[in-house]
Design a protein around this motif. Structure first.
Motif, PDB file in Angstrom:
ATOM      1  N   UNK A  42       3.569 -24.582  36.338  1.00 38.79           N
ATOM      2  CA  UNK A  42       4.879 -24.590  36.197  1.00 38.79           C
ATOM      3  C   UNK A  42       5.021 -24.737  34.641  1.00 38.79           C
ATOM      4  N   UNK A  43       5.901 -23.715  34.017  1.00 37.17           N
ATOM      5  CA  UNK A  43       6.572 -23.781  32.530  1.00 37.17           C
ATOM      6  C   UNK A  43       7.911 -23.308  32.600  1.00 37.17           C
ATOM      7  N   UNK A  90      12.794 -25.249  26.218  1.00 42.06           N
ATOM      8  CA  UNK A  90      12.044 -26.398  26.907  1.00 42.06           C
ATOM      9  C   UNK A  90      12.899 -26.893  27.820  1.00 42.06           C
ATOM     10  N   UNK A  91      14.133 -26.117  28.153  1.00 44.74           N
ATOM     11  CA  UNK A  91      15.220 -26.645  29.325  1.00 44.74           C
ATOM     12  C   UNK A  91      14.819 -25.932  30.763  1.00 44.74           C
ATOM     13  N   UNK A  92      14.826 -26.727  31.436  1.00 43.62           N
ATOM     14  CA  UNK A  92      14.556 -26.570  32.772  1.00 43.62           C
ATOM     15  C   UNK A  92      15.926 -26.426  33.838  1.00 43.62           C
ATOM     16  N   UNK A  93      16.155 -25.027  34.203  1.00 44.25           N
ATOM     17  CA  UNK A  93      17.713 -24.985  34.918  1.00 44.25           C
ATOM     18  C   UNK A  93      17.120 -25.009  36.447  1.00 44.25           C
ATOM     19  N   UNK A 143       9.518 -36.188  36.752  1.00 46.34           N
ATOM     20  CA  UNK A 143       8.372 -35.884  36.203  1.00 46.34           C
ATOM     21  C   UNK A 143       8.407 -34.694  35.128  1.00 46.34           C
ATOM     22  N   UNK A 144       9.290 -33.679  35.210  1.00 49.09           N
ATOM     23  CA  UNK A 144       9.510 -32.854  34.211  1.00 49.09           C
ATOM     24  C   UNK A 144      10.159 -33.363  32.969  1.00 49.09           C
ATOM     25  N   UNK A 182      10.041 -32.268  29.045  1.00 46.22           N
ATOM     26  CA  UNK A 182      11.299 -31.237  29.187  1.00 46.22           C
ATOM     27  C   UNK A 182      12.771 -31.729  29.176  1.00 46.22           C
ATOM     28  N   UNK A 183      13.713 -30.968  28.980  1.00 46.18           N
ATOM     29  CA  UNK A 183      14.853 -31.211  29.380  1.00 46.18           C
ATOM     30  C   UNK A 183      15.416 -30.520  30.513  1.00 46.18           C
TER      31      UNK A 183
END
Ligand code: AMP
Ligand code: ZN
Length: 486
Positions: free
Chosen positions: A27-28, A33-36, A65-66, A72-73
């Protein structure tokens, strides 16, 4: 040599099981660097039970964890389903307007979420505040030829979306295209054209957002809020309990992709059920409709705290069923005590210099912990790493190898574990808060004083005992009554 090995390990990314591909994938984020991330929230027709909260806690661990293991944000939307078949039915039964009826369960959810250490999410919308977005999506589906109307309701024609069934892996020969289903929840065998917008029924709440008077179906709510609030597609992660794969998430994909012609979500994460034993039927899913639910109030009434339940959840991988029992809760509590007893020992270490051997052990454990989390959030293995370290460090204390010189590093390692696990911080929060709200304690002290003044000693004694049973001890002195935690 060992440093190189560690560095190599640190470059591995999180491996996450994706229901869409039925495989673990690296997973990336899609951009930057923001995960939606969109996670389906509670249907607020009743207080959430501890089965629901298994899913919410597992998705909270994913979020942590993220953030903390991967750096990440996270931008997370977790909705409240405050209009659907069940909320309408229950509010009608209670004789209350829908908004008022659902608000009490939103309030309870927020309280329970805090008691279970869920991090606040960036957006927690009520579906009924986003009706225009739902109407907009339905209109886009109409334009793209995916809908038809019948008796004032609007349906999604699944035959117009050849990929229908890709998430649930439906066998197309069983799909009855052209047949319709109006209810929000139905089984795989009943895969049909599903309702997007339901015609107004007398006495039911309704809206007219450029569509005939009516109300949204459950599935359109989440697709529309995800697209509206997470800005653009595809979103990185969509999650919920395993029962949502069909029809809810299958329909969400059809709607979002049919309306936007873009892929909806890259990763689909589903949490297995919390089960409970039934004398006759064996192990069953905990569910309101089966009447086998406990909520957080029951947990507290049984003498446990939110942190104990959170720890219990973490002890089983999120993709395995978890059988709830009070004896498992007692074991979870024992394990937390082992941890807090150890940390209390660290606070009282004798003076001494830092020890390179301890430093190495901490680093090794930190890597092993991160690796466990990176292996599809293996919290059970991560807890194993943490307790192996507790055992090793307890032995080191016994023989005088661990002293104050390493205390700060030990504490930091456990704090880092806890940023993902969220148990120790929760326990500290619980310890800082009296088990009975302060206003209530003060009110009861005043009532007891009044009872004594009226020479009603039985009542005064009853109040004292009641507070005692709830963990608050009263101490009388010449200057008045003070209270303290037991
Ligand atoms: P609902 O309020 O029914 O929409 O459910 C809220 C969330 O709880 C959904 O993600 C469900 O999949 C999940 N859920 C419901 N029952 C259980 C259970 N027994 N164990 C784990 N998750 C559950
Ligand atoms: Zn949803």
């Amino acid at each position: 040599m060992s440093l190189t090995t560690n560095d190599e390990r640190l470059t591995t990314n999180l491996q996450l099981f994706n229901t869409l591909t039925r495989r673990e994938e690296e997973f990336t984020p899609h951009d930057g660097r923001t995960i939606r991330m969109y996670t389906c929230g509670l249907t607020v027709y009743a207080r959430g039970h501890i089965g629901n909260f298994r899913t919410f806690v597992a998705l909270d661990v994913l979020r942590r964890a993220l953030e903390y293991a991967e750096g990440y944000t996270v931008q997370q939307v977790r909705n409240y389903t405050d209009v659907d078949d069940r909320t309408i039915l229950e509010s009608a039964k209670a004789g209350k307007p829908l908004r008022e009826h659902t608000q009490q369960y939103i309030d309870l959810f927020e309280r329970d979420a805090r008691a279970l250490g869920l991090e606040p999410v960036e957006s927690a919308p009520r579906a009924t505040d986003h009706i225009p977005a739902m109407a907009g999506m339905i209109q886009a589906l109409e334009r793209n030829g995916h809908t038809y109307s019948s008796d004032g309701s609007i349906y999604f024609r699944i035959a117009t979306f050849p990929e229908y069934g890709k998430l649930a892996r439906l066998d197309h020969s069983g799909i009855k295209s052209g047949a319709r289903v109006d209810s929000d929840r139905y089984e795989k065998e009943d895969a049909r054209d599903f309702v997007l917008w339901k015609a107004m029924k007398p006495g039911e709440p309704h809206w007219e957002p450029g569509l005939p008077a009516g109300r949204p179906g459950w599935h359109i709510e989440c697709s529309a809020m995800a697209v509206e609030l997470l800005d653009h597609l595809p979103i990185d992660i969509h999650g919920g309990g395993i029962d949502l794969i069909f029809p809810h998430h299958e329909n969400e994909i059809a709607q979002a992709e049919g309306a936007t012609k873009q892929p909806f979500a890259r990763f689909w994460v589903h949490v297995e059920h919390l089960m409970i034993d039934d004398e006759d039927k064996g192990s069953e899913k905990m569910s309101k409709s089966l009447g086998n639910v406990y909520n957080l109030e029951d947990v507290v009434a049984s003498g446990f705290r939110g942190s104990t339940l959170r720890f219990l959840y973490l002890g089983t991988h999120y993709r395995k069923q978890l059988r709830f029992s009070w004896s498992a809760m007692a074991q979870a509590e024992e394990a937390i005590r082992r941890l807090t007893d150890f940390l209390a020992r660290v606070d009282a270490l004798p003076p001494g210099p830092a020890n390179a051997g301890i430093h190495g052990k901490l680093e090794e454990a930190a890597n092993a912990f991160r690796n466990a989390i990176r292996m599809d959030l293996n919290t059970a293995a991560a807890l194993g790493v943490m307790f192996d370290l507790v055992r090793a460090l307890n032995s080191a204390i016994d023989v005088g190898d661990l002293t104050q010189g390493d205390a700060a590093a030990v504490r930091r390692t456990f704090e880092d574990f806890d940023r993902v696990l969220g148990v120790l911080a929760l326990r500290r929060q619980e310890d800082a808060e009296p088990p009975v709200p302060i206003e209530e304690i003060e009110r009861l002290i005043a009532a007891r004083r009044a009872a004594r003044a009226a020479r009603n000693f039985a009542e005064a004694d009853r109040i004292r005992k009641d507070l005692d049973a709830r963990g608050i001890v009263l101490e009388d002195s010449a200057t008045g009554t003070r209270w303290k935690r037991k």
